[in-house]
Scaffold this active site. Structure first.
Site, PDB file in Angstrom:
ATOM      1  N   ASP A  66       2.728   2.531   2.608  1.00 41.90           N
ATOM      2  CA  ASP A  66       3.111   3.157   3.883  1.00 41.90           C
ATOM      3  C   ASP A  66       3.167   2.179   5.050  1.00 41.90           C
ATOM      4  O   ASP A  66       2.329   1.309   5.191  1.00 41.90           O
ATOM      5  CB  ASP A  66       2.267   4.381   4.262  1.00 41.90           C
ATOM      6  CG  ASP A  66       0.849   4.350   3.715  1.00 41.90           C
ATOM      7  OD1 ASP A  66       0.276   3.251   3.676  1.00 41.90           O
ATOM      8  OD2 ASP A  66       0.328   5.428   3.369  1.00 41.90           O
ATOM      9  N   CYS A  92       4.658   8.640   2.351  1.00 38.08           N
ATOM     10  CA  CYS A  92       4.693   9.938   1.687  1.00 38.08           C
ATOM     11  C   CYS A  92       4.894  11.067   2.710  1.00 38.08           C
ATOM     12  O   CYS A  92       5.012  10.823   3.908  1.00 38.08           O
ATOM     13  CB  CYS A  92       3.414  10.145   0.904  1.00 38.08           C
ATOM     14  SG  CYS A  92       1.954  10.121   1.936  1.00 38.08           S
ATOM     15  N   CYS A 150      -3.330   8.684   6.401  1.00 42.51           N
ATOM     16  CA  CYS A 150      -2.015   8.754   7.061  1.00 42.51           C
ATOM     17  C   CYS A 150      -2.185   9.049   8.545  1.00 42.51           C
ATOM     18  O   CYS A 150      -1.476   8.502   9.388  1.00 42.51           O
ATOM     19  CB  CYS A 150      -1.153   9.851   6.435  1.00 42.51           C
ATOM     20  SG  CYS A 150      -0.702   9.510   4.731  1.00 42.51           S
ATOM     21  N   CYS A 194       0.819  -1.217   0.000  1.00 41.52           N
ATOM     22  CA  CYS A 194       0.000   0.000   0.000  1.00 41.52           C
ATOM     23  C   CYS A 194       0.853   1.268   0.000  1.00 41.52           C
ATOM     24  O   CYS A 194       0.341   2.367  -0.205  1.00 41.52           O
ATOM     25  CB  CYS A 194      -0.914   0.025   1.219  1.00 41.52           C
ATOM     26  SG  CYS A 194      -2.150  -1.273   1.174  1.00 41.52           S
TER      27      CYS A 194
END
Lengths: 397, 145
Positions: free
Chosen positions: B37, B61, B105, B35
């Site tokens: 992360d 990211c 995130c 994915c």
């Protein structure tokens, strides 16, 4: 140091192109469809541009249609071929898995209408073979559409040979040449293409301007309905400053193809060697069958968006095919098409050099990428798992 | 308008609490490489159940790194039960917002902390309400693999 290295995304207008556009903005304001003098002056400019573009692509002026850009040209070429094929009961189209979305999404639309789409594998090298095309052509194939050069990894396709096969089999052949025209030699006669898409802003022309070449016997289907502009096939008052700027840019770009290639290729190769020296990294696509300026790498253990943001901080503008930069959940379909697994595709970087790139700048890019990759790997639990053997490497050291 | 707020860029460029705690009292890892992360949180917890130290490692990211950094700042020196109340919304707000497609995130940051606390409870035989902790993510719903 400030280095713009995202020329596959778009390029800067050249000074002479700006001057050309300003001249037409200031002096030629008529509508080419108007009969009085100022209108006819615009019409003359338009037809002059059409002839000059035709000279460069090696076709007739009446085979050149001015559009809003590469996407529109791709849409119109594919839809037109589909409508022509449909009338003869041909509803099969061949393309590749790593085309631009302007092509892939148009094909998706046709698939919903009942067309059958075959997307050819582009292998690890990012190059399709003429044999694959030959094997895929059927009696009901309406169109083969294959890009001239890939926008993300820069690999060049054997267009001439594919065109030869299409001619032999009597199948229409379109090529999205947005990343090729102005950078490598494109000649619609020698390349055996029936339709070709071009975008001005990829060769220092203005945004919002493009070209569709369509061989004279091809009846185009309108995407934009309205007035009788562009031989009735593309309505809308012509963008004269844009078209004149694009034509100027095209002439300049084509005139300096050899000179630019001689300058850029050794520097590009130095960049590839420099980035290859980073452990667990790999160049995407064939090393040699590529346009002069585009380099695309994957680095294990890091994510592309952070890489590009930190390079931006160092004054280097580049792009990535990671999911995070695409705004979707999946990484680049191009990288997946050449067989990169998701975890590697997330760590991709595209560097597309400008004509005026210097050796000093190449050294700076290599040094900066090395620093940033090392920095990000140091804080990456994924990288640690790779190095400790908890997870498997994809690339060799 | 820039992609990220000044706060996000600050925490991305100068992340706080990056690193590893050797012999941490609790470790939590969420996400996966497919994915794009992974976050790993390390906690040092004292006898009064206060987070003495926290470190993180993140693969991801800009907003993933910034979310990890901000989340560690928000729980450092705090009692465990307070750290458990940290929500992804609080992380996002502290960062002056995240783009819509980056909100996950902040979710990862919240979950990584909870997972680290759970690890601490498990290691020390402390009882807890299982339902208050996130289940392990399966990847299918997030990136279609």
């Amino acid at each position: 140091m400030n280095i713009y290295a995202d020329n596959a995304a778009t390029t800067k207008l050249s000074k002479s192109v700006i001057n050309e556009m300003v001249y037409y903005m200031e002096n030629v304001n008529g509508n080419p469809s108007s009969l009085y003098e100022t209108g006819q002056k615009a019409k003359e400019a338009l037809e002059d541009a059409r002839q000059r573009v035709a000279n460069i692509l090696n076709c007739e002026a009446r085979e050149i249609y001015f559009t809003s850009g590469g996407s529109e040209s791709d849409n119109q070429a594919i839809i037109s071929a589909a409508r022509i094929g449909e009338k003869k009961g041909k509803k099969h189209i061949i393309s590749t898995a790593f085309e631009h979305h302007a092509v892939l999404h148009t094909l998706k639309k046709l698939e919903k209408e009942g067309f059958e789409i075959t997307l050819l594998d582009v292998h690890e090298e990012g190059v399709v073979t003429p044999k694959q095309v030959e094997d895929a052509i059927r009696d009901d194939t309406a169109l083969v559409t294959i890009m001239y050069a890939n926008n993300e990894i820069g690999t060049i396709q054997p267009i001439k040979e594919i065109g030869e096969i299409c001619r032999k089999k009597g199948v229409l052949f379109h090529s999205d040449a947005v990343q090729a025209v102005g950078h490598i030699k494109v000649d619609v006669q020698k390349d055996n293409v029936d339709m070709l898409s071009v975008s001005a802003h990829k060769f220092h022309g203005p945004k919002g301007c493009g070209i569709l070449y369509a061989k004279r016997n091809i009846v185009l289907t309108n995407i934009i309905e309205g007035g009788a502009q562009e031989r009735g096939k593309r309505a809308g008052t012509e963008n004269i400053p844009g078209i004149m700027g694009m034509t100027k840019a095209l002439e300049e770009a084509v005139a300096s193809i050899d000179e630019n290639a001689q300058h850029i290729i050794p520097l590009r190769d130095k960049l590839i060697d420099g980035l290859n020296s980073i452990s667990y990294s790999e160049l995407n696509g064939d090393r040699y069958k590529r346009v002069p300026a585009t380099v695309n790498f994957c680095f294990e253990g890091i994510e592309g968006e952070s890489l590009l943001l930190l390079l931006d901080d160092k004054g280097i503008a580049v792009s990535s095919g990671s999911a995070c930069t695409s705004g979707s959940l999946d990484p680049s379909h191009v990288l997946l098409a050449i067989g990169r697994p998701h975890e590697v595709a997330h760590g991709s970087l595209r560097i597309s050099l400008g004509d005026d790139i210097t050796e000093e700048e190449i050294d700076y890019i290599i040094k900066s990428v090395k620093e940033v990759v090392e920095y990000l790997r140091n804080m990456s639990p994924f990288w640690k798992d790779l190095m400790s053997g908890k997870r498997q490497h994809v690339f060799a050291e | 308008m820039a992609l990220y707020s000044e706060k996000v860029m600050d925490h991305f460029r100068n992340p706080r609490n990056v690193g590893v705690i050797e012999n941490a009292d609790g470790v939590g890892e969420v996400g996966n490489p497919v994915c794009g992360d992974i976050m790993k949180i390390y906690l040092k917890i004292n006898d009064d159940q206060i987070i003495d130290d926290v470190k993180f490692e993140t693969f991801g990211c800009g907003s993933a790194i910034a979310s990890s950094s901000m989340a560690t700042e928000l729980i450092k020196g705090k009692p465990l039960d307070e750290a458990l109340k940290l929500t992804n919304k609080a992380v996002t707000e502290a960062l002056d917002g995240l783009p819509a497609h980056k909100l996950h995130c902040s979710v990862l940051a919240e979950e990584a902390i909870k997972k680290a606390v759970k690890d601490y409870y498990d290691k020390n035989g402390i009882e807890y309400d299982e339902s208050k902790f996130p289940k392990d993510h399966d990847c299918e719903h997030c990136c279609g693999v």
